[in-house]
Design an enzyme around this catalytic site. Sequence first.
Site, short mmCIF file in Angstrom:
data_model
loop_
_atom_site.label_atom_id
_atom_site.label_comp_id
_atom_site.label_asym_id
_atom_site.label_seq_id
_atom_site.Cartn_x
_atom_site.Cartn_y
_atom_site.Cartn_z
N ALA A 1 0.89 -1.32 -0.16
CA ALA A 1 -0.06 -0.06 -0.06
C ALA A 1 0.86 1.13 -0.04
O ALA A 1 0.42 2.34 -0.46
CB ALA A 1 -0.90 0.03 1.31
N LYS A 2 2.31 1.15 0.58
CA LYS A 2 2.91 2.12 0.27
C LYS A 2 2.37 3.53 1.09
O LYS A 2 2.56 4.57 0.39
CB LYS A 2 3.34 2.53 -1.05
N ARG A 3 1.99 3.17 2.27
CA ARG A 3 1.28 4.40 3.22
C ARG A 3 2.29 5.10 3.89
O ARG A 3 3.37 4.90 3.96
CB ARG A 3 0.03 3.85 3.95
#
Lengths: 269, 269
Positions: free
Chosen positions: B95-97
């Site tokens: 998700a690379k949040r």
Amino acid sequence: MTTQHLVKEIKRKKSFLCIGLDVDLEKIPQHLLEEEDPIFAFNKAIIDATHHLAVAYKPNLAFYEAYGINGLKALGKTIDYLNEKHPEIFTIADAKRGDIGNTSGMYAKAFFEDLNFDSVTVAPYMGRDSVEPFLEYKDKHTILLALTSNQGAFDFQTQKMDGEELYKKVLEVSKTWKNAQNLMYVVGATKAEFLADIRKIIPENFLLVPGVGAQGGSLEEVCKYGMNGNVGLLINSSRGVLYASKEKDFAEKAAEVAKDLQQQMAGFL
Amino acid sequence: MTTQHLVKEIKRKKSFLCIGLDVDLEKIPQHLLEEEDPIFAFNKAIIDATHHLAVAYKPNLAFYEAYGINGLKALGKTIDYLNEKHPEIFTIADAKRGDIGNTSGMYAKAFFEDLNFDSVTVAPYMGRDSVEPFLEYKDKHTILLALTSNQGAFDFQTQKMDGEELYKKVLEVSKTWKNAQNLMYVVGATKAEFLADIRKIIPENFLLVPGVGAQGGSLEEVCKYGMNGNVGLLINSSRGVLYASKEKDFAEKAAEVAKDLQQQMAGFL
């Protein structure tokens, strides 16, 4: 939406206020929990009460994802409501996305096509090919994280890279990307004294400025150092407006806070 | 899931293969489009055919968000299916949040509580307080972007900060964060020669390695420079496995590719 249209709205409303729709079910008036969709009911009431005072709304995706499918349905209803009732308002998906090229393209599709936001926030760590898929969309805007409002900004963003802070490198390098005219930048109000330097690198671009209010940034300082000939600022307030009251008068109280911010802004225009 | 459990599974299956579930409706066998939920039907078939060969599955959120609510429902069904049928498998929300503290906390809730993934990928640009809310969860893992597999990695990640590349600074600084024992890192296979230096900084942590296959990385080099006493590697393949065939035999062909990767991996264990 074009930048020209946004500037026109700012001048018409004498406001560059962005309201962050960060809905926390533990903080909203508890009578709303009886509604079928409490998140949308809250957003609709806030929008109905403040749309003449704000030029932009910014839902942060985290607050919707935390409530699963119901949260994401409420997000969809919120952006549809804004686009139908108030197409003159600039909409920002605060999502801080970014991935390898073909994957960023899927995120761009999600926010610009499926949800039809005017803009999305994007993280710069993965570089050019993680951002350019967003920049391809005409009249859509990519708001790149430059200098954020939190304490962690000092971990990497303000550290020097070849004699220059990372956030300045991000500003400079991003100017060389394809369709860079579609870039805006996130610069935290808690670091207003950095704005003079930032304006030397990007005199024209719009800045999305979080951190006024709850996080302690000063509106006066942001305007002093950050404003340009096209205003060039969107100042965000989330908690200060949304949670002005936890009672049945919450929308009215939110409008009072928004009105106060709008009037301060009018004084700087 | 504990790291010990993951290591045990790697040794039992003689595999450190992670399969990236990046479903693109234009690439899947077209007969699946007649299914009620083509995305889940595809994932289920891939999982059923490959679960004995892989130790991890990694859906990339972009591919689900691009299909709106239906995509996100398919994601929910996929993670539920994995957790129910194959609780021994490590799950990664790619998700690379990353956001300011209280907001990252909402993302952590979304991925670790609502969806119940074992891990999530996180971007480091916003620093300590954007990552620590993820690290608080016991037996959940936060996979921090360090050196990504794309060309844009050279824009900032490999640029020098105080004489040291940014990605090394990220590795070093992140070791000081609270609950840093829950960190893993993304390091692209396309930059395998960097792995020896990386292992000097983080000898123990697991690395999630994308870029073998379609993006051109070498499994042999990754193992040579990146493996540690606990294996310490999860090698991801997405397109190479998923789209081995576009016909009715797609799951069987996917299993053949996965089996080939697993057997190569067994040779390095």
